[in-house]
Design a protein around this motif. Sequence first.
Motif, mmCIF file in Angstrom:
data_model
loop_
_atom_site.group_PDB
_atom_site.id
_atom_site.type_symbol
_atom_site.label_atom_id
_atom_site.label_comp_id
_atom_site.label_asym_id
_atom_site.label_seq_id
_atom_site.Cartn_x
_atom_site.Cartn_y
_atom_site.Cartn_z
ATOM 1 N N VAL A 118 36.512 45.676 32.415
ATOM 2 C CA VAL A 118 37.694 46.496 32.668
ATOM 3 C C VAL A 118 38.303 46.040 33.995
ATOM 4 N N ASP A 119 39.573 46.299 34.186
ATOM 5 C CA ASP A 119 40.255 45.881 35.396
ATOM 6 C C ASP A 119 39.633 46.550 36.634
ATOM 7 N N GLY A 120 39.249 45.726 37.603
ATOM 8 C CA GLY A 120 38.589 46.256 38.799
ATOM 9 C C GLY A 120 39.496 47.180 39.599
ATOM 10 N N GLY A 121 40.781 46.847 39.678
ATOM 11 C CA GLY A 121 41.738 47.684 40.411
ATOM 12 C C GLY A 121 41.825 49.076 39.801
ATOM 13 N N ALA A 122 41.872 49.123 38.456
ATOM 14 C CA ALA A 122 41.969 50.423 37.770
ATOM 15 C C ALA A 122 40.706 51.252 38.003
ATOM 16 N N MET A 123 39.573 50.598 38.147
ATOM 17 C CA MET A 123 38.314 51.329 38.343
ATOM 18 C C MET A 123 38.193 51.917 39.745
ATOM 19 N N PHE A 124 38.941 51.352 40.702
ATOM 20 C CA PHE A 124 38.788 51.829 42.082
ATOM 21 C C PHE A 124 40.058 52.451 42.659
ATOM 22 N N GLY A 125 41.071 52.656 41.839
ATOM 23 C CA GLY A 125 42.259 53.410 42.251
ATOM 24 C C GLY A 125 42.901 52.892 43.521
ATOM 25 N N VAL A 126 42.989 53.750 44.536
ATOM 26 C CA VAL A 126 43.712 53.375 45.757
ATOM 27 C C VAL A 126 42.871 52.534 46.722
ATOM 28 N N VAL A 127 41.621 52.291 46.384
ATOM 29 C CA VAL A 127 40.768 51.504 47.289
ATOM 30 C C VAL A 127 41.173 50.027 47.205
ATOM 31 N N PRO A 128 41.497 49.392 48.338
ATOM 32 C CA PRO A 128 41.930 47.990 48.301
ATOM 33 C C PRO A 128 40.806 47.062 47.832
ATOM 34 N N LYS A 129 41.212 45.970 47.205
ATOM 35 C CA LYS A 129 40.209 45.040 46.668
ATOM 36 C C LYS A 129 39.315 44.462 47.767
ATOM 37 N N VAL A 130 39.865 44.273 48.973
ATOM 38 C CA VAL A 130 39.017 43.742 50.054
ATOM 39 C C VAL A 130 37.798 44.639 50.285
ATOM 40 N N LEU A 131 37.939 45.909 49.984
ATOM 41 C CA LEU A 131 36.792 46.818 50.156
ATOM 42 C C LEU A 131 35.901 46.847 48.918
ATOM 43 N N TRP A 132 36.522 47.086 47.723
ATOM 44 C CA TRP A 132 35.642 47.237 46.550
ATOM 45 C C TRP A 132 34.965 45.927 46.158
ATOM 46 N N SER A 133 35.611 44.789 46.509
ATOM 47 C CA SER A 133 34.991 43.509 46.123
ATOM 48 C C SER A 133 33.697 43.238 46.903
ATOM 49 N N ARG A 134 33.468 43.998 47.981
ATOM 50 C CA ARG A 134 32.202 43.831 48.707
ATOM 51 C C ARG A 134 31.027 44.426 47.931
ATOM 52 N N VAL A 135 31.314 45.377 47.056
ATOM 53 C CA VAL A 135 30.220 46.025 46.327
ATOM 54 C C VAL A 135 30.258 45.758 44.825
ATOM 55 N N CYS A 136 31.313 45.090 44.371
ATOM 56 C CA CYS A 136 31.449 44.893 42.931
ATOM 57 C C CYS A 136 32.176 43.576 42.694
ATOM 58 N N SER A 137 31.553 42.650 41.963
ATOM 59 C CA SER A 137 32.193 41.343 41.792
ATOM 60 C C SER A 137 33.115 41.363 40.573
ATOM 61 N N SER A 138 34.180 40.555 40.651
ATOM 62 C CA SER A 138 35.137 40.496 39.539
ATOM 63 C C SER A 138 35.363 39.037 39.143
ATOM 64 N N ASP A 139 35.887 38.834 37.923
ATOM 65 C CA ASP A 139 36.132 37.458 37.468
ATOM 66 C C ASP A 139 37.560 37.030 37.819
ATOM 67 N N GLU A 140 37.994 35.866 37.302
ATOM 68 C CA GLU A 140 39.299 35.312 37.684
ATOM 69 C C GLU A 140 40.456 36.200 37.197
ATOM 70 N N ASN A 141 40.181 37.072 36.226
ATOM 71 C CA ASN A 141 41.219 38.007 35.764
ATOM 72 C C ASN A 141 41.077 39.390 36.398
ATOM 73 N N ASN A 142 40.261 39.470 37.444
ATOM 74 C CA ASN A 142 40.052 40.734 38.167
ATOM 75 C C ASN A 142 39.242 41.756 37.360
ATOM 76 N N LEU A 143 38.540 41.266 36.325
ATOM 77 C CA LEU A 143 37.774 42.194 35.487
ATOM 78 C C LEU A 143 36.362 42.366 36.053
ATOM 79 N N ILE A 144 35.862 43.582 35.960
ATOM 80 C CA ILE A 144 34.484 43.843 36.375
ATOM 81 C C ILE A 144 33.667 44.290 35.151
ATOM 82 N N VAL A 145 32.351 44.178 35.247
ATOM 83 C CA VAL A 145 31.482 44.526 34.116
ATOM 84 C C VAL A 145 30.976 45.960 34.268
#
Length: 280
Positions: free
Chosen positions: A13-40
């Motif tokens: 699912v889209d990582g941005g949608a899963m973390f709402g207003v939290v910027p990717k620089v923050l959520w990407s520290r705890v959750c990795s995403s692929d080239e399409n920004n999808l997380i598992v």
Amino acid sequence: MKISLFNIANFRVDGGAMFGVVPKVLWSRVCSSDENNLIVLTLRSLIVEIDGHLILVDTGWGDKQDEKFFRHVHLHDGEGLITGLQKRGYKAEDVTDVFLTHLHADHCGGAVKLNRNGNGYELVFPNAVYHVSRSQWEWAVKNNLREADSFLEENILPVEQSGRLNLVDEEGELFPGFFVRMCYGHTPGLMIPAIQYNGKTLIYTGDLIPTMAHIPLIWNMSYDIESLKTIDEKERLLSEALEKDYILVFQHDEKVECCTLEMTPKGIRAKDKFGFSDIF
Ligand SMILES: [Zn+2]
């Protein structure tokens, strides 16, 4: 009481949608995403045997939709719904109660399948009563633009037509030791089970706190209908869980099945992380 947890499947699912207003620089520290920004995410279900009941909590996506639908969902790995039950010694016919936390497609799709002729639908668990909260049911059948992609007619209407639907009105004890907590921020009438077992209370956090990364109060999904309610409901649950030493069980966290909580200068956070089988 006998209780087990298994992962039906992983999906993306889209990582941005899963973390709402939290910027990717923050959520990407705890959750990795692929080239399409999808997380598992996982789709963990609980199986609970109590007092002559065999209860299945949530059923995953199922397999009724077309290839294009599932291309977007990227299902992979996991044990499968029926195979997961079989591995623990149960058949679909043995399930007496299907407890649906809510009716979003990744939670209830597996409860209904195409019939043998492919021209209609039938229940996957023919002998079960299907429990859904009344407020979620009424909300879902009314539908709305925002959740239209999540409430799929083919997942919902066959359950009503079967006559096996039980609408849950209130919070409280649904089965001995199996309590229901109602939430309204993610979607109205999201039911969160709290299960008492061997002196411990397990909270299956469902879509209220889908992963461990969603414990901070403002780390919430864009899918939530009312974020302020989600924040309030999380705050109340987390405070109680901290005070009473509950164990959180995550439905969607790829890496962490369970955790306990502690107070930190930043607020309530995970303390010990462990597998479900380590609880007992
Ligand atoms: Zn949901």
